[in-house]
Design an enzyme around this catalytic site. Structure first.
Site: not given
Ligand code: DHB
Length: 308
Positions: A43, A127
């Site tokens: 993540k 993000c």
């Molecule tokens: C999240 C979503 C994304 O597309 C990303 O690249 C990183 C984090 C998120 O909302 O956690």
């Protein structure tokens, strides 16, 4: 038949999760490590642990998904600890970094480097879901500054997770910046199409709580955009590799990403809606297409998309 290669590293097959899906906690990462995926990615992490945005923050739709998670994660030290313990003999591990500032990215990537582990960094420049934090890769000056600073500090090959672009001038401008940085060894295309709006007609309502319902979409909605971005960067960045992401739910879409030039292919929405068992099916379906067409390796078809 399915073996793949990135940064000179061998992969049993081209498949892995898209960062964000099934990879926040060690038990989820362990399930990916035990699955038929050729590799896995953590993540996207920040310096400190985050709870993320209020729920509901993910919704499945008929054609895919929408999310505004807001970067919920356990903090980079948690993923670095996981990466130190990972058995790299079973499969490679990618480490996704999404600092809230340039300085945070330098701190986290220096820590990964100084751990002397073979984890591969994917630096997230895209993000869309943290209120007040624009997508870096939509600000070409900020992206250039980020890559200059990270290249100087990290000093090892790494990759970047890109948002989708929708204009040829933007493909040209983004690729020209990436090509200034030889340590940017791969480009992952694409993150979700950001700030879309899904509406439920029965309730006359948005379907996720954060940001008045605006969120990143994935799944069937994004496949042609993903393929365009994979192929656009494949054509413009001959000294880099491309990882495809977007709209993969069967072997057919994996095959399309490979034809467009992808060296590896990530699975987001379809993994979220299924389980890590999906990787065995995708590998089986990809093998069947390759055998039907007489391909004996991924290299034989990668980037071989025909034009008219
Ligand atoms: C999240 C979503 C994304 O597309 C990303 O690249 C990183 C984090 C998120 O909302 O956690």
């Amino acid at each position: 038949l399915l073996s793949a290669s990135l940064l000179g590293i061998k992969f049993a097959n081209p498949l892995l999760n898209a960062s964000g899906v099934h990879c926040r906690y060690t038990d989820e990462l362990d399930a990916l490590a035990a699955s038929a995926a050729g590799s896995l990615i953590t993540k996207s992490c920040t310096l400190l642990e985050r709870e993320g945005n209020p729920e509901p923050r993910y919704a499945a739709t008929a054609l895919g998904s929408i999310n505004s998670m807001g970067l919920p994660n356990q903090g980079y030290a948690y993923y670095l600890d996981y990466a130190r313990r990972h058995n790299y003999a079973t499969k490679p591990l990618f480490f996704s970094v999404a600092g809230l500032s340039l300085e945070d990215n330098l701190t986290m990537m220096a820590a990964v480097r100084d751990a002397y582990i073979p984890a591969i960094v994917e630096l997230n420049l895209s993000c869309p879901n943290v209120p007040g934090k624009p997508q870096i890769a939509y600000d070409f000056e900020a992206m250039d500054r980020m890559l200059a600073a990270v290249s100087a500090e990290y000093a090892l090959p790494f990759g970047v997770k890109m948002p989708p672009y929708f204009d040829i001038a933007h493909f040209d401008a983004a690729a020209a910046i990436l090509n200034k940085y030889p340590l940017v060894a791969f480009v992952t295309c694409i993150n979700s199409i950001g700030n879309a709006l899904v509406i439920d007609i029965e309730n006359e309502s948005v379907v996720i709580k954060p940001k008045d319902g605006f969120g990143g979409i994935g799944g069937d909605y994004v496949l042609p955009t993903a393929l365009a971005n994979v192929n656009a960067f494949y054509r413009r960045c001959p000294d880099k590799q491309v990882i495809g992401c977007g709209g993969v739910r069967s072997g057919e879409q994996v095959f399309m990403h490979l034809l467009a030039g992808a060296s590896l292919v990530q699975v987001g929405t379809a993994l979220h809606e299924d389980s890590p068992r999906i990787f065995a099916r995708l590998n089986r379906e990809l093998s069947a297409i390759m055998e039907r067409k007489g391909y004996r390796s991924i290299e034989a078809l990668r980037g071989k998309l025909k034009t008219l």
